[in-house]
Design a protein around this motif. Structure first.
Motif, PDB file in Angstrom:
ATOM      1  N   GLY A 440       0.818  -1.207   0.000  1.00  8.94           N
ATOM      2  CA  GLY A 440       0.000   0.000   0.000  1.00  8.94           C
ATOM      3  C   GLY A 440       0.852   1.258   0.000  1.00  8.94           C
ATOM      4  O   GLY A 440       0.534   2.249  -0.677  1.00  8.94           O
ATOM      5  N   SER A 441       1.945   1.227   0.746  1.00  8.69           N
ATOM      6  CA  SER A 441       2.866   2.361   0.773  1.00  8.69           C
ATOM      7  C   SER A 441       3.466   2.609  -0.607  1.00  8.69           C
ATOM      8  O   SER A 441       3.553   3.752  -1.069  1.00  8.69           O
ATOM      9  CB  SER A 441       3.985   2.082   1.780  1.00  8.69           C
ATOM     10  OG  SER A 441       5.017   3.026   1.666  1.00  8.69           O
ATOM     11  N   GLU A 442       3.872   1.514  -1.266  1.00  7.06           N
ATOM     12  CA  GLU A 442       4.445   1.643  -2.617  1.00  7.06           C
ATOM     13  C   GLU A 442       3.447   2.262  -3.583  1.00  7.06           C
ATOM     14  O   GLU A 442       3.799   3.150  -4.374  1.00  7.06           O
ATOM     15  CB  GLU A 442       4.857   0.264  -3.144  1.00  7.06           C
ATOM     16  CG  GLU A 442       6.167  -0.251  -2.617  1.00  7.06           C
ATOM     17  CD  GLU A 442       6.538  -1.572  -3.249  1.00  7.06           C
ATOM     18  OE1 GLU A 442       7.734  -1.868  -3.307  1.00  7.06           O
ATOM     19  OE2 GLU A 442       5.627  -2.309  -3.679  1.00  7.06           O
ATOM     20  N   MET A 443       2.214   1.798  -3.550  1.00  7.76           N
ATOM     21  CA  MET A 443       1.204   2.299  -4.483  1.00  7.76           C
ATOM     22  C   MET A 443       0.907   3.777  -4.233  1.00  7.76           C
ATOM     23  O   MET A 443       0.697   4.548  -5.170  1.00  7.76           O
ATOM     24  CB  MET A 443      -0.075   1.465  -4.377  1.00  7.76           C
ATOM     25  CG  MET A 443       0.083   0.013  -4.826  1.00  7.76           C
ATOM     26  SD  MET A 443       0.711  -0.149  -6.540  1.00  7.76           S
ATOM     27  CE  MET A 443       2.448  -0.560  -6.234  1.00  7.76           C
ATOM     28  N   GLU A 444       0.917   4.161  -2.973  1.00  7.63           N
ATOM     29  CA  GLU A 444       0.681   5.564  -2.627  1.00  7.63           C
ATOM     30  C   GLU A 444       1.790   6.442  -3.203  1.00  7.63           C
ATOM     31  O   GLU A 444       1.536   7.492  -3.799  1.00  7.63           O
ATOM     32  CB  GLU A 444       0.619   5.706  -1.099  1.00  7.63           C
ATOM     33  CG  GLU A 444       0.317   7.119  -0.630  1.00  7.63           C
ATOM     34  CD  GLU A 444       0.430   7.236   0.880  1.00  7.63           C
ATOM     35  OE1 GLU A 444       1.564   7.056   1.397  1.00  7.63           O
ATOM     36  OE2 GLU A 444      -0.591   7.495   1.541  1.00  7.63           O
ATOM     37  N   GLU A 445       3.018   6.007  -3.021  1.00  6.54           N
ATOM     38  CA  GLU A 445       4.146   6.783  -3.531  1.00  6.54           C
ATOM     39  C   GLU A 445       4.208   6.757  -5.054  1.00  6.54           C
ATOM     40  O   GLU A 445       4.543   7.759  -5.687  1.00  6.54           O
ATOM     41  CB  GLU A 445       5.460   6.242  -2.957  1.00  6.54           C
ATOM     42  CG  GLU A 445       5.662   6.583  -1.492  1.00  6.54           C
ATOM     43  CD  GLU A 445       7.075   6.275  -1.044  1.00  6.54           C
ATOM     44  OE1 GLU A 445       8.024   6.827  -1.650  1.00  6.54           O
ATOM     45  OE2 GLU A 445       7.237   5.470  -0.115  1.00  6.54           O
TER      46      GLU A 445
END
Length: 581
Positions: A440-445
């Protein structure tokens, strides 16, 4: 192309992960003005190539100066180390009467400016009376002799500091603050500031002498008449158990100033004559205070009249401090001037990640440099997890971001085309702590990066979608590659999804890893080593250089080799090989 004052080349995370912040924090800045200059530093953007080349030329010139003028560089930095920042005091001198302490701070700064003018314009070395001696300075902060080797004979001779760092003359203001002309790093409202002040102080000294005479005479009378011996401060501590306690405390010539349960302190009581002197002194003190305030007001106005020159000199001192710090850092870390070109490329030979190199050198090991050539399109880096893919990815951001901020770069040669936008996508523990999964962090960034990307962007992605299942991860990575292939970006992606490398038009760089390793020698070393030493031994044999894979992509073999050497059973290794086949 995004313009305006809010334009941003890279976010905080990218500046941290690429090592730009590490380099900036490693600079040996000695003045508050230099530190301010560093905070204000801005990158150069496409269209500003000539300005950047000029900036890099200035860095090169300063490197030559430092190498050829080591003693002078030491002396300038010695002065810098004592500089404080009274710029706020200077700015308010036009609207406020400065205190004695504030006037001292300004005088001290003017003395330092005077010395810097001599050092930079006249090369006078040795007359600065600072708080640190030269021997101490050389021991604690002078450039190491091994780092500061002389320039090549072909290098241009730079025997003077560039004129842009020359300070304006402030000697006339220093004369105002130092009427004695002794040029000592102290300050007092001297009698020389005002004949009237000298007259007042002279009268006050006479009254003080008269009071002293009266007190001595009264002390002698007490001794003769009552046998009481006062201290030089004209007091006496009497124990309550003293046989003459009542007599002493009732003497009319004395008055009580302090007491506790065991004793009292008695002091000589002023006589009528002394009271008269004290009254006259109080009047003089008022006149002295008024005259000193008038002098401070005059000096404050004088400083205000020169405020523009002083602040301009402060700015030049900061610029020189930063220029010297950049030069010293470049010399110590063997950095080179990058070639700035019009086309959008990132190319360097034998590049070194400065932060990693410092760690490796501290452990007595040797850094393995990496070369790479990137242009618009997608380049993938593949290899085993111990192969240094992430370090190479960060290095591919470190070289161009340092160049765009006007620094020399850690490589033997570099060719850089400026980017409008530079961003790295890499694991972020802070996002995970915020409650997001790693995926989720990767997709946000990733969304933020793609939303803000511009033409001539540099996008660095470290193993995207590794936190989800392989089928979806592979599909997502392939789709991202498709998307980036159509954009005017330089995109560099590390991945362990081997099928992604089969896409047409994608450049595949592979870590050499253990490809050229003598496995017999490696196995003999690792056989009896403990767990931690095994990792270090394998790292020693790893070749972190990148090589371009021209034929059909192959699955790296290092992962199975490393697993085997670290003790994973032969049955599991052979089973994995069958699945690969």
């Amino acid at each position: 192309m995004k313009q305006g004052k809010n334009r941003r080349l890279a976010n905080v995370k990218t500046r941290r992960e690429t090592g730009l912040e590490y380099v900036m924090l490693s600079l040996d800045l000695n003045t508050p003005f230099g530190k301010k200059k560093l905070k204000e530093i801005k990158p150069f953007y496409p269209g500003e190539e000539e300005a950047l080349r000029a900036e890099l030329d200035r860095v090169e010139q300063m490197i030559h100066f430092v190498k050829q003028n080591r003693n002078l560089t030491d002396k300038i930095q010695e002065v810098f180390m004592e500089v404080k920042d009274p710029s706020l005091t200077v700015s308010r001198s036009g609207s406020s009467v400065l205190s004695v302490v504030e006037l001292y701070e300004v005088k001290s700064l003017l003395l330092q400016m005077r010395q810097l003018r001599k050092l930079t314009m006249e090369h006078e070395i040795g007359d600065y009376k600072g708080a640190h001696c030269m021997d101490e300075m050389k021991e604690c902060c002078a450039p190491e002799s091994a780092d500061f080797v002389p320039d090549d004979e072909d290098a241009p001779k730079v025997e003077t500091v560039p004129e842009e760092y020359f300070l304006e003359d402030t000697e006339d203001l220093l004369d105002e603050l130092d009427p004695r002309g002794d040029r000592l790093n102290t300050f007092y409202i001297y009698d020389e500031f005002s004949p009237l002040l000298g007259e007042f102080r002279g009268k006050k000294r006479e009254f003080e002498k008269q009071i002293r005479r009266e007190q001595k005479a009264a002390r002698e009378e007490l001794r003769k008449n009552h046998g009481v011996n006062l201290t030089p401060k004209f007091d006496i501590v009497v124990a309550k158990s003293h046989p003459d306690y009542e007599k002493i405390i009732n003497l009319p010539e004395l008055e009580m100033t302090d007491q506790d349960y065991m004793s009292v302190t008695m002091q000589l009581k002023p006589t009528e004559t002394i009271y008269g002197y004290i009254t006259e002194m109080e009047k003089l003190n008022e006149e002295i205070d008024a005259e000193e305030e008038r002098i401070r007001e005059v000096l404050s106005k004088k400083i205000s009249e020169k405020a523009g020159v002083i602040l301009e000199n402060c700015d030049k001192m900061g610029a020189l401090d930063l220029a010297l710090a950049r030069a010293v850092y470049s010399i110590r870390h063997d950095l080179v001037k990058p070639e700035i070109v019009g086309e959008h490329v990132v190319e360097f030979e034998n590049g070194r990640n400065l932060q990693v190199e410092d760690i490796i050198k501290s452990k007595g090991k040797e850094y393995c440099p990496v070369s790479i050539s990137l242009k618009d399109g997608v380049t993938l880096i593949t290899g085993a997890n111990m192969g240094g893919k992430t370090i190479s990815l960060k290095l591919s951001g470190q070289v161009p971001i340092l160049a765009q901020y006007g620094f020399f770069v850690p490589a033997e040669k570099a060719r850089i085309g400026l980017s409008n936008y530079m961003q790295i996508l890499i694991g972020d523990s802070q996002s995970v702590e915020r409650g997001l999964s790693s995926f989720g962090s990767e997709m946000e960034e990733l969304k933020e990066i793609l939303d803000n990307a511009d033409e001539r962007s540099l996008i660095l992605v470290d193993e995207i979608a590794s936190g989800t299942n392989p089928t979806e991860g592979t599909a997502l990575t392939k789709s991202l590659v498709d998307y980036l292939m159509e954009k005017p970006y330089i995109s560099l992606i590390t991945t362990h999804f081997e099928s992604v490398t089969e896409k047409e038009g994608v450049v595949n760089m592979q870590v050499r890893g253990l490809a050229g390793c003598d496995f017999n020698l490696l196995n003999s070393e690792i056989q009896h080593a403990n767990r931690r030493d095994r990792i270090n031994i394998i790292s020693k044999y790893m070749d972190y250089r990148l090589q371009r894979v021209e034929n059909e992509a192959q699955v790296p073999k290092d992962a199975l080799s490393i697993a085997s050497m670290l003790g994973i059973s032969r049955e599991i290794i052979e089973g994995a090989k069958k699945y690969i086949r």
